[in-house]
Design an enzyme around this catalytic site. Structure first.
Site, PDB file in Angstrom:
ATOM      1  N   LYS A 112       8.173   5.683  14.093  1.00  0.00           N
ATOM      2  CA  LYS A 112       7.333   6.016  14.727  1.00  0.00           C
ATOM      3  C   LYS A 112       6.902   5.242  16.008  1.00  0.00           C
ATOM      4  CE  LYS A 112       4.468   5.660  11.355  1.00  0.00           C
ATOM      5  NZ  LYS A 112       2.933   5.385  10.265  1.00  0.00           N
ATOM      6  N   LYS A 193       9.263  14.875   6.389  1.00  0.00           N
ATOM      7  CA  LYS A 193       8.264  14.788   5.644  1.00  0.00           C
ATOM      8  C   LYS A 193       6.513  14.591   5.700  1.00  0.00           C
ATOM      9  CE  LYS A 193       6.330  10.053   5.599  1.00  0.00           C
ATOM     10  NZ  LYS A 193       5.045  10.470   4.905  1.00  0.00           N
ATOM     11  N   LYS A 196       0.475  12.750   7.502  1.00  0.00           N
ATOM     12  CA  LYS A 196      -1.208  12.398   8.033  1.00  0.00           C
ATOM     13  C   LYS A 196      -0.544  12.598   9.432  1.00  0.00           C
ATOM     14  CE  LYS A 196      -2.792   9.223   4.911  1.00  0.00           C
ATOM     15  NZ  LYS A 196      -2.296   8.599   5.163  1.00  0.00           N
TER      16      LYS A 196
END
Ligand code: ATP
Ligand code: MG
Length: 329
Positions: A112, A193, A196
């Site tokens: 991230k 993966k 969202k």
């Protein structure tokens, strides 16, 4: 007394079939076997910038979805993390016993952080807040997708370190916290993966996507250059589609092989799309009914927070005492 189960989902973006098959479906399945607490982790969501109005709306949408998939608010506590102040309080105390090296090693942080121009400290501390979520309720079972197993290990390490510094305070979460359910990959990139927060309209099937959108996304899913399904050695994209189909239908392995081996990708995709549409249809119908009832979602969240607050505050008091922080007698 039943053992406690705790799990969370961030109100970021729209919940997708990966969240459902990897985590949420299991929340519903096991809820009555435990004293169940399910958290909408908005404090985790803001570790990366969220547009405030959108975040607020997503919290309600997500609550509606959790109710629609079958979380029973009369049995399980549905809680918004920020409405129970003890989450943030305990997180700070745990931050103070966590070596920076432990959090810097986390795979999710590294992934991230790469996508951000400036990295907020919250992103680094994310797993410490997650440890607080778990330890606040002395949860024995924490059903999450496989992507969170590293964070669960860290929660154990933090609990252990706290206990060795300040004396037995936390019940250790189970060594092997079971990770259950399927890991679903992005439709546009089966090496990553499904998330969202990932960009790209063809990446994920949202639980609220209408049938025509689901069909379009799945028909465009990335596969490979084989002519048809090589059942023993499928490429990542085809394997992902087969996993989605099997997770939604519950078909046995033998059935899957007999039915799909050698099938052309176009036909595979059509069948996967129809299976997903069929499974989501009743959820979407219930969602619309729930959201049409004024005040219902707010009431569920109010009750959930009221139910868990005493447990959470009890833990915070115990931790304060252990650390020598001020607690009124
Ligand atoms: P974000 O991109 O905002 O992190 P996310 O899709 O990873 O969103 P989370 O709210 O972080 O969703 O996770 C909610 C639950 O869903 C967790 O238990 C997580 O392990 C699980 N989960 C997330 N993505 C997948 C996936 N692709 N397959 C299976 N389970 C998943
Ligand atoms: Mg995530």
């Amino acid at each position: 007394m039943k053992a406690r189960v705790l799990s969370g989902i961030q109100p970021t973006g729209s919940p997708h079939i990966g969240n459902y098959l990897g985590a949420l479906k299991n929340w519903v399945r096991i809820q009555y076997d435990y004293d169940s607490i399910y958290c909408i982790v908005d404090l985790h969501a803001v570790t990366v910038y969220q547009e405030p109005r959108e975040l607020r709306a997503k919290i309600e949408e997500l609550t509606g979805i959790l109710l629609a998939i079958g979380i029973d608010p009369l049995h399980s506590a549905l809680v918004v993390q920020s409405s129970v102040a003890a989450h943030a309080e305990l997180a700070w105390m745990l931050t103070c016993v966590t070596p920076v090296g432990w959090v810097e090693r986390m795979t999710q942080y590294k992934a991230k952080a790469q996508a951000q121009e400036t990295i907020g400290d919250g992103l680094l501390q994310y797993p410490v807040l997650m440890a607080a979520d778990i330890l606040l309720y002395q949860a024995a079972i924490v059903p999450v997708g496989e992507d969170q197993s590293q964070h669960l290990e860290l929660a154990r390490d933090i609990a252990q370190r706290f206990n060795s510094l300040y004396g037995e305070t936390f019940v250790m979460p189970a060594t092997h916290l079971p990770t259950v359910g399927a890991r679903i990959m992005g439709l546009d990139d089966p090496e990553k993966k499904m998330s969202k927060s990932a960009a790209g309209s063809g990446h994920a099937v949202s639980l609220l996507d209408p049938p025509e959108v689901i069909r379009k996304k799945i028909l465009r899913a990335t596969t490979d250059s084989n002519p048809g399904v090589d059942f023993d050695h499928p490429g990542a994209g085809v394997r992902n589609l087969l996993t989605i189909f099997q997770a939604f239908t519950g078909w046995e392995d033998d059935n899957m092989r007999a039915h799909f081996a050698g099938m052309r990708y176009g036909d595979l995709k059509k069948q996967v799309a129809e299976a997903v549409i069929e499974a989501l249809e009743p959820i979407q119908k219930r969602y619309r009914e729930i959201m049409a009832e004024p005040g219902f979602v707010a009431k569920v969240l109010e009750n959930g927070a009221a139910k868990v607050r005493p447990i959470a505050n009890g833990t915070v008091n115990k931790v304060k005492k252990a650390m020598g922080l001020y607690t009124p007698e």
